[in-house]
Design an enzyme around this catalytic site. Sequence first.
Site, PDB file in Angstrom:
ATOM      1  N   GLY A   9       0.961  -1.743  -0.125  1.00 40.78           N
ATOM      2  CA  GLY A   9       0.072  -0.046  -0.079  1.00 40.78           C
ATOM      3  C   GLY A   9       0.967   1.252   0.406  1.00 40.78           C
ATOM      4  O   GLY A   9       0.445   2.037   0.426  1.00 40.78           O
ATOM      5  N   TYR A 143     -15.987   0.174   8.322  1.00 42.32           N
ATOM      6  CA  TYR A 143     -14.612   0.494   8.333  1.00 42.32           C
ATOM      7  C   TYR A 143     -14.088  -0.190   9.597  1.00 42.32           C
ATOM      8  O   TYR A 143     -12.911  -0.430  10.014  1.00 42.32           O
ATOM      9  CB  TYR A 143     -14.507   1.925   7.948  1.00 42.32           C
ATOM     10  N   LYS A 147     -11.509  -3.134  11.342  1.00 43.49           N
ATOM     11  CA  LYS A 147     -10.446  -2.924  12.050  1.00 43.49           C
ATOM     12  C   LYS A 147     -10.064  -3.288  13.295  1.00 43.49           C
ATOM     13  O   LYS A 147      -9.395  -3.738  13.989  1.00 43.49           O
ATOM     14  CB  LYS A 147     -10.027  -0.916  11.753  1.00 43.49           C
TER      15      LYS A 147
HETATM   16  P1  NAD Z   1      -4.603   4.955   1.027  1.00 48.02           P
HETATM   17  O1  NAD Z   1      -5.808   4.671   0.501  1.00 48.02           O
HETATM   18  O2  NAD Z   1      -4.056   6.663   0.746  1.00 48.02           O
HETATM   19  O3  NAD Z   1      -3.962   4.180   0.718  1.00 48.02           O
HETATM   20  C1  NAD Z   1      -4.124   2.276   0.736  1.00 48.02           C
HETATM   21  C2  NAD Z   1      -3.195   2.458  -0.770  1.00 48.02           C
HETATM   22  O4  NAD Z   1      -3.917   0.568  -0.656  1.00 48.02           O
HETATM   23  C3  NAD Z   1      -3.592   2.715  -1.907  1.00 48.02           C
HETATM   24  O5  NAD Z   1      -2.088   3.400  -2.575  1.00 48.02           O
HETATM   25  C4  NAD Z   1      -4.475   1.739  -2.709  1.00 48.02           C
HETATM   26  O6  NAD Z   1      -4.010   1.391  -3.851  1.00 48.02           O
HETATM   27  C5  NAD Z   1      -3.421   0.328  -1.816  1.00 48.02           C
HETATM   28  N1  NAD Z   1      -4.186  -0.780  -2.487  1.00 48.02           N
HETATM   29  C6  NAD Z   1      -5.655  -1.044  -2.317  1.00 48.02           C
HETATM   30  N2  NAD Z   1      -6.478  -2.591  -2.266  1.00 48.02           N
HETATM   31  C7  NAD Z   1      -4.725  -2.916  -2.736  1.00 48.02           C
HETATM   32  C8  NAD Z   1      -4.323  -4.396  -2.509  1.00 48.02           C
HETATM   33  N3  NAD Z   1      -5.267  -5.622  -2.894  1.00 48.02           N
HETATM   34  N4  NAD Z   1      -3.245  -4.620  -2.614  1.00 48.02           N
HETATM   35  C9  NAD Z   1      -2.299  -4.342  -2.173  1.00 48.02           C
HETATM   36  N5  NAD Z   1      -2.664  -2.348  -2.532  1.00 48.02           N
HETATM   37  C10 NAD Z   1      -3.944  -2.313  -2.286  1.00 48.02           C
HETATM   38  O7  NAD Z   1      -4.525   4.960   2.241  1.00 48.02           O
HETATM   39  P2  NAD Z   1      -3.633   5.555   3.728  1.00 48.02           P
HETATM   40  O8  NAD Z   1      -3.829   6.761   3.603  1.00 48.02           O
HETATM   41  O9  NAD Z   1      -2.115   5.544   2.953  1.00 48.02           O
HETATM   42  O10 NAD Z   1      -3.594   4.880   4.960  1.00 48.02           O
HETATM   43  C11 NAD Z   1      -2.833   3.796   5.617  1.00 48.02           C
HETATM   44  C12 NAD Z   1      -3.379   2.600   6.326  1.00 48.02           C
HETATM   45  O11 NAD Z   1      -3.968   3.572   7.426  1.00 48.02           O
HETATM   46  C13 NAD Z   1      -5.328   2.101   6.064  1.00 48.02           C
HETATM   47  O12 NAD Z   1      -4.785   0.861   6.668  1.00 48.02           O
HETATM   48  C14 NAD Z   1      -5.784   2.957   7.010  1.00 48.02           C
HETATM   49  O13 NAD Z   1      -6.647   2.037   7.278  1.00 48.02           O
HETATM   50  C15 NAD Z   1      -4.615   3.469   7.957  1.00 48.02           C
HETATM   51  N6  NAD Z   1      -5.428   4.983   8.591  1.00 48.02           N
HETATM   52  C16 NAD Z   1      -5.589   5.535   7.563  1.00 48.02           C
HETATM   53  C17 NAD Z   1      -5.746   6.721   7.983  1.00 48.02           C
HETATM   54  C18 NAD Z   1      -5.709   8.486   7.379  1.00 48.02           C
HETATM   55  O14 NAD Z   1      -6.255   9.274   8.132  1.00 48.02           O
HETATM   56  N7  NAD Z   1      -4.785   8.431   6.481  1.00 48.02           N
HETATM   57  C19 NAD Z   1      -6.424   7.107   9.998  1.00 48.02           C
HETATM   58  C20 NAD Z   1      -6.639   6.696  10.489  1.00 48.02           C
HETATM   59  C21 NAD Z   1      -5.940   4.492   9.973  1.00 48.02           C
HETATM   60  C1  AKB Z   2     -10.871   7.898   7.957  1.00 52.73           C
HETATM   61  O1  AKB Z   2     -11.538   9.021   7.761  1.00 52.73           O
HETATM   62  O2  AKB Z   2     -11.522   6.945   7.435  1.00 52.73           O
HETATM   63  C2  AKB Z   2     -10.041   8.303   8.567  1.00 52.73           C
HETATM   64  C3  AKB Z   2      -9.718   6.805   9.995  1.00 52.73           C
HETATM   65  C4  AKB Z   2      -9.739   8.327  10.481  1.00 52.73           C
HETATM   66  O3  AKB Z   2      -9.496   5.920   9.893  1.00 52.73           O
HETATM   67  N1  AKB Z   2      -9.121   8.590   8.048  1.00 52.73           N
END
Ligand code: NAD
Ligand code: AKB
Length: 316
Positions: A9, A143, A147
């Site tokens: 990812g 979601y 999680k």
């Molecule tokens: P994002 O959506 O920006 O990136 C996720 C990446 O996963 C994308 O580049 C996508 O192409 C890739 N992906 C999707 N399906 C796939 C597959 N089958 N195989 C391989 N790659 C695949 O998400 P993010 O914001 O970078 O979040 C990363 C992690 O952090 C996630 O688990 C998310 O739940 C968690 N998270 C993010 C936030 C936030 O605010 N960004 C907050 C809390 C938790």
């Molecule tokens: C979302 O809004 O889905 C994320 C998170 C808080 O996990 N930024």
Amino acid sequence: MKEKILVIGASGQIGSELILKLRANYGSEYVIASDIKVPDYEVMEGGPFELLDILNKTQLESVLSKYEINQIYLLAALLSATAEKYPEAAWKLNVEGLLNVLSLCKPNGIEKVFWPSSIAIFGPGTPKENTPQNTIMDPDTVYGISKLAGERWCEYYSRKEGIDIRSLRYPGLISYKSSPGGGTTDYAVHIFYEALKHRAYECFLREDTVLPMMYMPDAVTATILLMEAESKNISIRSSYNISGMSFAPKDLAHEIKKHVTGFTCTYKPDIRQELTTGWPKSIDDSIAKQDWGWKPAYDLPLMTKDMFENLRFGKI
Ligand code: NAD
Ligand code: AKB
């Protein structure tokens, strides 16, 4: 043994920044980026990249063996707003994807795994202020449910198979390098771009929706601090609460006005407002502070100033 890291990812909001730090710390050839989509230029050119679908176990196993991987950062997931639209796909990617990784750890010599959880594991019954590490967790979003299941699997595999799994419950993340990918807290990134382009933003959350948030440099620091902490200091194998700052859209709009003359923000809550109903307003991260020395560097004014400096002066 030297770390050989696979980031799954790596083209996403967190991956595209975390990987740069990992490569700087461990050496480019030791950090392999992977995703189902091609990353930006900096990630693509900065070290090895593999097109990898986490749901394809055979493909995953062959990448693990090709690079003799011993650590995985699993970032692939569907975020809250997208997960609500595609519940089955979200369960598949967020839970089955994690299980694919965890089940391949022991047979493939993977010693350490990072997997992020979220503040979305909390729900309507959770105390909203200074939400404790262990409390009522009754998520009511697709979601959040995925999680919370993931956290239980992480703890189970740590205990049963002795894999060194570490996790953080990230708040909503704000960054300028890459766009957020379908979350509810994405407004806090979009607002900066719209402020610079149009001096105006229509927010899809109510103005008083206070949520825990964090600036990306803090999220990257926390992730590396946690992963580099001694194993004996890690008391939580589900996922750690961590906190950066808390604010509502109107607080961010107020701060942005200090940098963009005439900026206005209007509010038109949509379906994403409902997803926040069970989410905390602020987080008690005292265990992360105590176990591995967590301390955020950015508050709302500092983050806003840094966002504008980077967006205006082209570090993007
Ligand atoms: P994002 O959506 O920006 O990136 C996720 C990446 O996963 C994308 O580049 C996508 O192409 C890739 N992906 C999707 N399906 C796939 C597959 N089958 N195989 C391989 N790659 C695949 O998400 P993010 O914001 O970078 O979040 C990363 C992690 O952090 C996630 O688990 C998310 O739940 C968690 N998270 C993010 C936030 C936030 O605010 N960004 C907050 C809390 C938790
Ligand atoms: C979302 O809004 O889905 C994320 C998170 C808080 O996990 N930024």
